[in-house]
Design a protein around this motif. Structure first.
Motif, short mmCIF file in Angstrom:
data_model
loop_
_atom_site.label_atom_id
_atom_site.label_comp_id
_atom_site.label_asym_id
_atom_site.label_seq_id
_atom_site.Cartn_x
_atom_site.Cartn_y
_atom_site.Cartn_z
N ALA A 1 0.86 -1.19 0.00
CA ALA A 1 0.00 0.00 0.00
C ALA A 1 0.89 1.24 0.00
O ALA A 1 1.89 1.29 0.73
N LEU B 1 -3.16 -1.84 4.12
CA LEU B 1 -3.96 -0.63 3.94
C LEU B 1 -4.09 0.14 5.24
O LEU B 1 -3.89 1.36 5.28
N ALA C 1 -4.21 5.85 1.13
CA ALA C 1 -4.23 4.60 0.38
C ALA C 1 -5.64 4.02 0.34
O ALA C 1 -6.42 4.17 1.29
N THR D 1 -4.12 -1.12 -3.18
CA THR D 1 -3.28 -2.02 -2.40
C THR D 1 -3.15 -3.34 -3.16
O THR D 1 -4.10 -4.13 -3.22
#
Length: 452
Positions: free
Chosen positions: A49, A176, A368, A373
């Motif tokens: 990520a 993430l 993110a 991701t």
């Protein structure tokens, strides 16, 4: 031509036929390698990520440009350049244990805040169950978690104005959650670090301002006491005024002396040829004489006061240079302290504008997201890599099995060469169709050399 030691040459077509005849081997190698790649992909390949922090300076922010111009910061200090820059210093801080401890403290706070997505909550729960459950049971557990955070996260200078933060963990949701937690912690801590630096400068400036204010008050009191001292000539303001005052007193003294002398002469004139007891009425000669005597008494009193003032001025004039120098020194000190007070007050006002700009110094470009991701290496790349490795391994097997002969080395030559050894043909050399083949085998004793 039928010599068993002569090796036939293979053309490109024959080599291709040889490769195509072993297609099953290449297919098996590709399938096996791809299966292993899928297993590694599922078990080992981390999810990555990525997010960024933008550093605003005078070149990309109007607020920073105004603050820089108003505060008068050095351009090389304020602007970020690769190498030894302000951003590089921040990146080095993002690698310290202090920062990772702050991230570790931020993880449960953010995970339980309710302001995160469902995917991030799932990542927090995974991280909590695997790594936070026993973190307080022993110091080694906390150190191990901090080391994992250090391995999983990475901060690097992506451009002149951007810090790129990457998190790579075995779980997609955890990557993430972790990268967004790290970037928020970095944003807050970097702002706070710069505010702390400004705070230390502001504290110093406030102390300087307070000290200058106190010294101004003290110097003012000393100067007022020196000028308001009893029998002091300093309030007159200058030597010229003091000289005028002394001259005025001397003129007044001479005028009084002259008036007294005139009255005395008048008294002597009126007393001339005057019989005692004659005309003693108030308006007669006796009254005039008595009136002149009274005026002289008053004038003598005034003269004594003027002379006393002159004597006092003469006595004080001996101390005048020292007192004047003291007063001048106090005035200079007062001016210096006032200038310092004014400069410090101006610097404090500029610091307030700088603190305002630091609030917009760092911006998180974009948090993110789940769709951004992704695995570190995709399945397509692994499939292509499997094909490439299978082709390489298969080619090596075919070469060593069918094409490579360690006993024969073929060399191209443009001439027919014969190596003589003791006036006889060297049995190690065979000339065939203008090509020299070096036979590395030991020749038989009765073997002869055929020259074609």
């Amino acid at each position: 031509m039928n010599d068993p030691h002569l090796e036939p040459e293979l053309s490109v077509g024959e080599i291709l036929k040889l490769y195509l005849s072993h297609w099953r081997m290449f297919a098996v190698f590709t399938a096996v390698l791809f299966t292993l790649s899928v297993i590694v992909y599922v078990v080992k390949i981390p999810y990555v990520a990525t997010t960024s922090i933008i550093f605003n300076d005078s070149q990309n922010s109007a607020v920073q440009a105004f603050s820089t111009q108003f505060f008068g910061l050095n351009k090389s200090l304020q602007e970020s350049k690769k190498g030894s820059s302000l951003l590089s210093k921040h990146i080095e801080y993002l690698k310290t244990r202090e920062f990772f401890e702050a991230v570790l403290a931020k993880i449960p706070e953010r995970g339980e805040s309710g302001q995160i997505s469902l995917e991030e909550r799932k990542g927090f729960e995974t991280f909590r169950d695997k790594y936070l459950a026993e973190i307080d049971s022993a110091p080694e557990n906390k150190i191990a978690v901090l080391q994992k955070l250090d391995r999983w996260t990475k901060a690097q200078l992506d451009s002149d104005f951007e810090i790129k933060i990457v998190a790579a963990t075995p779980d997609r949701a955890m990557s993430l959650f972790l990268v967004n937690t790290v970037v928020q912690t970095a944003d807050a801590l970097l702002r706070q670090r710069e505010l702390d630096e400004i705070g230390r400068v502001e504290k110093f400036m406030a102390e300087q301002k307070k000290d200058a204010d106190e010294k101004l008050v003290t110097i003012g009191k000393e100067l007022a006491e020196l000028q308001n001292r009893d029998k002091s000539m300093l309030p007159l303001g200058s030597k010229d005024k003091i000289g005028d005052y002394v001259s005025e007193l001397l003129v007044r003294s001479n005028e009084l002396k002259l008036k007294i002398s005139q009255n005395s002469k008048m008294i002597s004139y009126l007393n001339k040829d005057r019989t005692p007891g004659a005309d003693n009425s108030m308006y007669g000669v006796g009254g005039q004489i008595e009136n002149l005597k009274n005026q002289n008494d008053i004038l003598k009193d005034q003269l004594s006061q003027v002379q006393a003032s002159i004597e006092s001025l003469k006595a004080e004039s001996r101390e005048l240079p020292f007192q004047a120098q003291m007063a001048e020194d106090l005035k200079k000190k007062s001016e210096l302290e006032f200038n310092r007070y004014k400069e410090v007050s101006s610097a404090l006002a500029k610091l307030e504008s700088l603190k305002l700009s630091i609030g917009r110094r760092f911006d998180i470009l974009e948090s993110a997201r789940w769709e951004t991701t992704v695995p570190q290496i995709g399945l397509v790349a692994l499939a292509l890599l499997s094909i490439l490795i299978s082709q390489f391994v298969g080619s090596l097997i075919i070469y060593f099995r069918y094409l490579w002969n360690p006993n024969v080395v073929t060399a191209e030559a443009t001439r027919n060469l014969v190596v003589w050894d003791g006036h006889s043909l060297d049995p190690r050399v065979i000339i065939e169709n203008s090509k020299i083949k070096l036979n590395l085998k030991q020749p038989d004793k009765d073997e002869t050399v055929n020259v074609i």
